[in-house]
Design a protein around this motif. Structure first.
Motif, PDB file in Angstrom:
ATOM      1  N   ILE A 250      -5.983  14.397   3.100  1.00  0.00           N
ATOM      2  CA  ILE A 250      -5.548  13.322   3.986  1.00  0.00           C
ATOM      3  C   ILE A 250      -4.405  13.814   4.863  1.00  0.00           C
ATOM      4  O   ILE A 250      -3.401  14.344   4.371  1.00  0.00           O
ATOM      5  N   LEU A 274      -5.316   8.264  10.717  1.00  0.00           N
ATOM      6  CA  LEU A 274      -5.536   9.067   9.527  1.00  0.00           C
ATOM      7  C   LEU A 274      -6.845   9.835   9.663  1.00  0.00           C
ATOM      8  O   LEU A 274      -7.790   9.338  10.287  1.00  0.00           O
ATOM      9  N   ASN A 276      -9.488  12.613   7.218  1.00  0.00           N
ATOM     10  CA  ASN A 276      -9.747  13.281   5.949  1.00  0.00           C
ATOM     11  C   ASN A 276     -10.381  14.635   6.235  1.00  0.00           C
ATOM     12  O   ASN A 276     -11.559  14.717   6.618  1.00  0.00           O
ATOM     13  N   ALA A 282     -11.948  10.257  -0.059  1.00  0.00           N
ATOM     14  CA  ALA A 282     -10.778   9.534  -0.584  1.00  0.00           C
ATOM     15  C   ALA A 282     -11.184   8.096  -0.866  1.00  0.00           C
ATOM     16  O   ALA A 282     -11.912   7.479  -0.069  1.00  0.00           O
ATOM     17  N   LEU A 285      -7.672   4.269  -0.487  1.00  0.00           N
ATOM     18  CA  LEU A 285      -6.562   4.782   0.310  1.00  0.00           C
ATOM     19  C   LEU A 285      -5.789   3.608   0.907  1.00  0.00           C
ATOM     20  O   LEU A 285      -6.379   2.682   1.484  1.00  0.00           O
ATOM     21  N   GLY A 287      -1.403   2.396   2.236  1.00  0.00           N
ATOM     22  CA  GLY A 287      -0.030   2.814   2.483  1.00  0.00           C
ATOM     23  C   GLY A 287       0.940   1.698   2.154  1.00  0.00           C
ATOM     24  O   GLY A 287       0.727   0.543   2.539  1.00  0.00           O
ATOM     25  N   LEU A 339       1.638   6.999   1.373  1.00  0.00           N
ATOM     26  CA  LEU A 339       0.202   6.927   1.154  1.00  0.00           C
ATOM     27  C   LEU A 339      -0.127   7.029  -0.345  1.00  0.00           C
ATOM     28  O   LEU A 339       0.520   7.766  -1.094  1.00  0.00           O
ATOM     29  N   ARG A 340      -1.160   6.258  -0.754  1.00  0.00           N
ATOM     30  CA  ARG A 340      -1.647   6.308  -2.132  1.00  0.00           C
ATOM     31  C   ARG A 340      -3.164   6.289  -2.105  1.00  0.00           C
ATOM     32  O   ARG A 340      -3.764   5.785  -1.147  1.00  0.00           O
ATOM     33  N   ASP A 341      -3.772   6.839  -3.147  1.00  0.00           N
ATOM     34  CA  ASP A 341      -5.215   6.702  -3.285  1.00  0.00           C
ATOM     35  C   ASP A 341      -5.562   6.574  -4.764  1.00  0.00           C
ATOM     36  O   ASP A 341      -4.683   6.612  -5.638  1.00  0.00           O
ATOM     37  N   THR A 345      -4.172  11.955  -4.855  1.00  0.00           N
ATOM     38  CA  THR A 345      -4.312  13.201  -4.087  1.00  0.00           C
ATOM     39  C   THR A 345      -3.574  13.164  -2.750  1.00  0.00           C
ATOM     40  O   THR A 345      -3.617  14.155  -2.015  1.00  0.00           O
ATOM     41  N   THR A 346      -2.930  12.064  -2.417  1.00  0.00           N
ATOM     42  CA  THR A 346      -2.301  11.944  -1.097  1.00  0.00           C
ATOM     43  C   THR A 346      -0.996  12.729  -1.053  1.00  0.00           C
ATOM     44  O   THR A 346      -0.369  13.003  -2.086  1.00  0.00           O
TER      45      THR A 346
END
Length: 363
Positions: A250, A274, A276, A282, A285, A287, A339-341, A345-346
Motif C-alpha cells: 500500500i 491510494l 496497491n 489488501a 483497508l 485510515g 492506515l490499517r488493514d 501489512t500497512t
C-alpha cells in the motif's frame, strides 16, 4: 319454658347492618394516540447501526369500568346484650355463692336466683361473639362507565430538527438530522467497525438546533460492537476479508484538505489517493484520522478491499457547524491518517497534512 327464654334472649345477641355496595372493575384500557404527549428527546442507536433522535410518546387512556351492585349484610355483636349478659352473670354468680354458703343451700332462694342469673347471663355474654359474619347479597343489574386512565408509553416519533452537534470522547461531531430523526454521521465514522475490540463506551451530549434541545445519551461498547456488522453489510465499499496469500504493497499519494459546501452545510473535504503495488490484495483497508482540531478529529476513512495493482482516491466529508467552519476557513491545520488493514501489512508511518484550509467547489 326456660329453653324458650334462652332462645328469645339469644335472638337479641346480634345486630344486622345492611350497606349498599358498588364494586368497580376495569375491563378494558384504551390508549388515545390522537392526544399523545411528547416527552424529552432521546438519542438511540438503531438496529441498522445509525444514530436517531426521537421523542418518546405517552398517551392518555380511557378505562371501561364494569360496576357490580350488591348489598353487604354485616352481622355484628349486640354490645348492649353483651353488657346485660355480663351483669346478669356477675349478679348470678354472687347470688349463687351467697346462697351456697348458707345453712340450707338447697332451700335458700338465693341459690336458685343465682343459678337463674347464670343460665340467663352466660348466653347473653357469650352469644354476641358467636355467629358474626359478612355476606354479600346480589343487588341490581351491573352497569358500565368510562373514566380517564393513567398515561402509558405509546411509541415514539422522529424529533423535528435540522442539525445537532455531539460532544463525545473529547471531539465534536456535527451533522444534519433528516425527517426520520436520523443523524447524518454514522457512529462507525467515529469508531473502527473492523476492530470492535477497541470500540469504547460513549457518553454523549448533543446540542440540537443550536441548543433548542440538549440530549444526553450513553452507548456502551458492547452495544456499539454488535451493530458493526450491520454497518459493514450496507457500506459503500467492499468489506470482505479473506486470508492473506501474498503481502500487499500500500502506497499513499498526497493527502489534501479543503473547505467545501454541501446541501447540509459546510464540510471539510479530506482526499487521500491510494494504490496497491502488490503482489497481494489488501482487505479491510481504512485510515484513522487524528487532528488537534476537535471538530475534525477522531474520524475513520474506509477503503475496504483493494486488489493488487488497483488505485483508488477516497474522500471523507466531515460536516462542520457554522462556528467550526468559520474557525478553520483560511486557518492552518494539522491532521494525519494512520492506515490499517485486516492483516497488519500497512506502513507504520502516518500520512500527514499541514497547511491552510482553502475553499473548493461545492459538493
Amino acid at each position: 319454658m326456660r329453653r324458650g327464654l334462652v332462645l328469645f334472649l339469644l335472638a337479641g345477641c346480634h345486630v344486622t347492618v345492611r350497606s349498599e355496595l358498588t364494586r368497580p372493575q376495569v375491563t378494558k384500557r384504551t390508549p388515545l394516540p390522537e392526544r399523545a404527549v411528547p416527552h424529552a428527546p432521546q438519542l438511540i442507536l438503531t438496529d441498522s447501526g445509525t444514530l436517531r433522535f426521537i421523542e418518546p410518546l405517552r398517551c392518555p387512556t380511557q378505562e371501561t369500568v364494569a360496576i357490580e351492585h350488591g348489598v353487604e349484610v354485616d352481622t355484628q355483636p349486640n354490645l348492649a346484650t353483651f353488657i346485660v349478659g355480663v351483669i346478669a352473670t356477675g349478679v348470678g354468680g354472687v347470688l349463687a355463692v351467697t346462697g351456697g354458703t348458707g345453712d340450707d343451700p338447697a332451700g335458700n332462694p338465693l341459690t336458685y336466683a343465682g343459678a337463674a342469673g347464670l343460665v340467663v347471663g352466660l348466653p347473653l355474654a357469650v352469644g354476641p361473639w358467636i355467629g358474626t359474619r359478612t355476606v354479600i347479597e346480589p343487588g341490581g343489574p351491573g352497569t358500565t362507565e368510562t373514566r380517564p386512565g393513567p398515561e402509558e408509553p405509546c411509541g415514539a416519533r422522529p424529533l423535528s430538527a435540522r442539525a445537532a452537534t455531539l460532544t463525545l470522547r473529547g471531539i465534536e461531531v456535527h451533522g444534519a438530522i433528516d425527517a426520520e430523526g436520523t443523524f447524518a454521521v454514522s457512529p462507525f465514522q467515529l469508531v473502527d467497525a473492523f476492530d470492535t475490540k477497541a470500540v469504547p463506551s460513549w457518553g454523549i451530549t448533543a446540542l440540537v438546533d443550536g441548543g433548542k434541545y440538549t440530549v444526553q445519551a450513553d452507548l456502551d461498547s458492547a452495544t456499539l460492537a454488535t451493530h458493526a456488522p450491520a454497518f459493514l453489510a450496507q457500506a459503500d465499499f467492499d468489506a470482505k476479508i479473506e486470508p492473506m496469500r501474498l503481502v500487499p504493497g500500500i502506497a499513499a499519494g498526497t493527502l489534501r484538505a479543503s473547505l467545501t459546501s454541501t446541501e447540509a452545510g459546510a464540510a471539510l473535504r479530506v482526499v487521500l489517493p491510494l494504490r496497491n503495488d502488490g503482489p497481494g490484495d489488501a482487505y479491510a483497508l481504512r485510515g484513522a484520522l487524528t487532528s488537534s482540531t476537535k471538530a475534525i478529529d477522531g474520524r475513520v476513512m474506509y477503503v475496504g478491499h483493494l486488489a493488487k495493482g488497483a488505485s483508488i482516491t477516497r474522500e471523507l466529508l466531515i460536516p462542520l457547524s457554522p462556528q467550526a467552519a468559520m474557525a478553520v476557513r483560511g486557518a492552518s491545520i494539522e491532521l494525519s491518517i494512520e492506515l490499517r488493514d485486516a492483516h497488519g501489512t500497512t506502513p507504520s508511518t502516518p500520512i500527514r497534512y499541514q497547511g491552510a484550509v482553502l475553499g473548493d467547489a461545492p459538493r
